[in-house]
Design a protein around this motif. Structure first.
Motif, PDB file in Angstrom:
ATOM      1  N   PHE A   1      37.390  36.429  41.617  1.00 34.83           N
ATOM      2  CA  PHE A   1      37.159  37.558  40.749  1.00 34.83           C
ATOM      3  C   PHE A   1      37.829  37.297  39.410  1.00 34.83           C
ATOM      4  O   PHE A   1      39.018  36.995  39.351  1.00 34.83           O
ATOM      5  CB  PHE A   1      37.719  38.824  41.400  1.00 34.83           C
ATOM      6  CG  PHE A   1      37.714  40.025  40.496  1.00 34.83           C
ATOM      7  CD1 PHE A   1      36.545  40.717  40.265  1.00 34.83           C
ATOM      8  CD2 PHE A   1      38.865  40.450  39.890  1.00 34.83           C
ATOM      9  CE1 PHE A   1      36.541  41.823  39.442  1.00 34.83           C
ATOM     10  CE2 PHE A   1      38.881  41.553  39.074  1.00 34.83           C
ATOM     11  CZ  PHE A   1      37.706  42.247  38.848  1.00 34.83           C
ATOM     12  N   THR A   2      37.062  37.405  38.347  1.00 33.34           N
ATOM     13  CA  THR A   2      37.602  37.265  37.004  1.00 33.34           C
ATOM     14  C   THR A   2      37.264  38.526  36.225  1.00 33.34           C
ATOM     15  O   THR A   2      36.093  38.844  36.014  1.00 33.34           O
ATOM     16  CB  THR A   2      37.001  36.038  36.290  1.00 33.34           C
ATOM     17  OG1 THR A   2      37.261  34.878  37.077  1.00 33.34           O
ATOM     18  CG2 THR A   2      37.609  35.863  34.923  1.00 33.34           C
ATOM     19  N   SER A   3      38.283  39.244  35.818  1.00 34.30           N
ATOM     20  CA  SER A   3      38.086  40.492  35.094  1.00 34.30           C
ATOM     21  C   SER A   3      37.781  40.208  33.627  1.00 34.30           C
ATOM     22  O   SER A   3      38.415  39.358  33.006  1.00 34.30           O
ATOM     23  CB  SER A   3      39.345  41.348  35.213  1.00 34.30           C
ATOM     24  OG  SER A   3      39.180  42.551  34.528  1.00 34.30           O
ATOM     25  N   THR A   4      36.816  40.934  33.081  1.00 36.68           N
ATOM     26  CA  THR A   4      36.481  40.772  31.665  1.00 36.68           C
ATOM     27  C   THR A   4      37.248  41.754  30.788  1.00 36.68           C
ATOM     28  O   THR A   4      37.257  41.612  29.574  1.00 36.68           O
ATOM     29  CB  THR A   4      34.970  40.962  31.438  1.00 36.68           C
ATOM     30  OG1 THR A   4      34.586  42.258  31.898  1.00 36.68           O
ATOM     31  CG2 THR A   4      34.180  39.896  32.171  1.00 36.68           C
ATOM     32  N   VAL A   5      37.860  42.760  31.397  1.00 37.63           N
ATOM     33  CA  VAL A   5      38.738  43.708  30.706  1.00 37.63           C
ATOM     34  C   VAL A   5      39.970  43.907  31.584  1.00 37.63           C
ATOM     35  O   VAL A   5      39.911  43.686  32.790  1.00 37.63           O
ATOM     36  CB  VAL A   5      38.058  45.081  30.448  1.00 37.63           C
ATOM     37  CG1 VAL A   5      36.897  44.942  29.492  1.00 37.63           C
ATOM     38  CG2 VAL A   5      37.634  45.744  31.722  1.00 37.63           C
ATOM     39  N   PRO A   6      41.088  44.323  31.003  1.00 33.48           N
ATOM     40  CA  PRO A   6      42.260  44.609  31.839  1.00 33.48           C
ATOM     41  C   PRO A   6      41.933  45.700  32.855  1.00 33.48           C
ATOM     42  O   PRO A   6      41.367  46.737  32.510  1.00 33.48           O
ATOM     43  CB  PRO A   6      43.306  45.087  30.831  1.00 33.48           C
ATOM     44  CG  PRO A   6      42.882  44.496  29.528  1.00 33.48           C
ATOM     45  CD  PRO A   6      41.377  44.471  29.572  1.00 33.48           C
ATOM     46  N   LEU A   7      42.254  45.450  34.110  1.00 33.19           N
ATOM     47  CA  LEU A   7      41.955  46.377  35.199  1.00 33.19           C
ATOM     48  C   LEU A   7      43.178  46.487  36.096  1.00 33.19           C
ATOM     49  O   LEU A   7      43.712  45.472  36.546  1.00 33.19           O
ATOM     50  CB  LEU A   7      40.764  45.866  36.009  1.00 33.19           C
ATOM     51  CG  LEU A   7      40.404  46.617  37.278  1.00 33.19           C
ATOM     52  CD1 LEU A   7      39.899  48.020  36.940  1.00 33.19           C
ATOM     53  CD2 LEU A   7      39.348  45.852  38.059  1.00 33.19           C
ATOM     54  N   ASN A  13      51.580  54.446  43.406  1.00 28.14           N
ATOM     55  CA  ASN A  13      52.413  53.663  42.485  1.00 28.14           C
ATOM     56  C   ASN A  13      52.613  52.214  42.910  1.00 28.14           C
ATOM     57  O   ASN A  13      53.549  51.560  42.472  1.00 28.14           O
ATOM     58  CB  ASN A  13      53.775  54.333  42.274  1.00 28.14           C
ATOM     59  CG  ASN A  13      53.635  55.679  41.615  1.00 28.14           C
ATOM     60  OD1 ASN A  13      52.783  55.863  40.747  1.00 28.14           O
ATOM     61  ND2 ASN A  13      54.443  56.625  42.031  1.00 28.14           N
ATOM     62  N   ARG A  14      51.745  51.700  43.771  1.00 26.44           N
ATOM     63  CA  ARG A  14      51.799  50.295  44.183  1.00 26.44           C
ATOM     64  C   ARG A  14      50.533  49.604  43.700  1.00 26.44           C
ATOM     65  O   ARG A  14      49.426  49.987  44.087  1.00 26.44           O
ATOM     66  CB  ARG A  14      51.904  50.197  45.700  1.00 26.44           C
ATOM     67  CG  ARG A  14      52.020  48.782  46.183  1.00 26.44           C
ATOM     68  CD  ARG A  14      52.234  48.739  47.675  1.00 26.44           C
ATOM     69  NE  ARG A  14      52.083  47.370  48.129  1.00 26.44           N
ATOM     70  CZ  ARG A  14      51.551  47.034  49.269  1.00 26.44           C
ATOM     71  NH1 ARG A  14      51.128  47.951  50.105  1.00 26.44           N
ATOM     72  NH2 ARG A  14      51.441  45.774  49.604  1.00 26.44           N
ATOM     73  N   GLN A  15      50.702  48.600  42.856  1.00 23.86           N
ATOM     74  CA  GLN A  15      49.551  47.907  42.282  1.00 23.86           C
ATOM     75  C   GLN A  15      48.869  47.040  43.338  1.00 23.86           C
ATOM     76  O   GLN A  15      49.521  46.372  44.133  1.00 23.86           O
ATOM     77  CB  GLN A  15      49.982  47.042  41.107  1.00 23.86           C
ATOM     78  CG  GLN A  15      48.817  46.464  40.346  1.00 23.86           C
ATOM     79  CD  GLN A  15      49.242  45.776  39.064  1.00 23.86           C
ATOM     80  OE1 GLN A  15      50.378  45.861  38.647  1.00 23.86           O
ATOM     81  NE2 GLN A  15      48.324  45.089  38.445  1.00 23.86           N
ATOM     82  N   VAL A  16      47.543  47.053  43.322  1.00 29.84           N
ATOM     83  CA  VAL A  16      46.743  46.280  44.265  1.00 29.84           C
ATOM     84  C   VAL A  16      46.225  45.031  43.568  1.00 29.84           C
ATOM     85  O   VAL A  16      45.747  45.092  42.443  1.00 29.84           O
ATOM     86  CB  VAL A  16      45.547  47.126  44.773  1.00 29.84           C
ATOM     87  CG1 VAL A  16      44.658  46.304  45.679  1.00 29.84           C
ATOM     88  CG2 VAL A  16      46.047  48.365  45.481  1.00 29.84           C
ATOM     89  N   ARG A  17      46.314  43.914  44.226  1.00 29.14           N
ATOM     90  CA  ARG A  17      45.814  42.636  43.714  1.00 29.14           C
ATOM     91  C   ARG A  17      44.515  42.281  44.439  1.00 29.14           C
ATOM     92  O   ARG A  17      44.351  42.620  45.614  1.00 29.14           O
ATOM     93  CB  ARG A  17      46.833  41.525  43.964  1.00 29.14           C
ATOM     94  CG  ARG A  17      48.185  41.791  43.365  1.00 29.14           C
ATOM     95  CD  ARG A  17      48.222  41.273  41.963  1.00 29.14           C
ATOM     96  NE  ARG A  17      49.563  41.442  41.414  1.00 29.14           N
ATOM     97  CZ  ARG A  17      49.779  41.872  40.204  1.00 29.14           C
ATOM     98  NH1 ARG A  17      48.784  42.179  39.427  1.00 29.14           N
ATOM     99  NH2 ARG A  17      50.997  42.006  39.746  1.00 29.14           N
ATOM    100  N   PRO A  18      43.585  41.584  43.771  1.00 29.09           N
ATOM    101  CA  PRO A  18      42.354  41.161  44.452  1.00 29.09           C
ATOM    102  C   PRO A  18      42.665  40.344  45.700  1.00 29.09           C
ATOM    103  O   PRO A  18      43.535  39.473  45.685  1.00 29.09           O
ATOM    104  CB  PRO A  18      41.647  40.298  43.402  1.00 29.09           C
ATOM    105  CG  PRO A  18      42.151  40.819  42.096  1.00 29.09           C
ATOM    106  CD  PRO A  18      43.595  41.199  42.361  1.00 29.09           C
TER     107      PRO A  18
END
Length: 80
Positions: A1-7, A13-18
């Motif tokens: 997965f390559t994001s074209t905008v910051p996502l 409050n826990r960030q999820v990673r691909p």
């Protein structure tokens, strides 16, 4: 997965990673999604897919779509 905008996607409050494995108890509430684009004319679709449902050892359903949200504007900044 390559994001074209910051996502950024997070639960409680826990960030999820691909590719991260999440327990059902950690994703009971809806996620917070922040899109860092700058063009509200651009729309995105976000899907939560389980690639090996119901379990990695017995993926009888293969890909399972849990939910999908369409027409997300290309920015969720302060002007949104």
């Amino acid at each position: 997965f390559t994001s074209t905008v910051p996502l950024t996607i997070g639960y409680n409050n826990r960030q999820v990673r691909p590719g991260a494995a999440l327990k059902p108890s950690a994703v009971v509430s809806r996620p917070r999604v922040d899109i860092g684009g700058n063009d509200m004319r651009v729309l995105y679709t976000l899907m939560l897919v389980d690639p090996d449902a119901p379990s990695p050892s017995r993926p009888s359903l293969r890909e399972y779509l849990h939910w999908m949200v369409a027409d997300i504007p290309g920015t969720t900044g302060v002007s949104f």
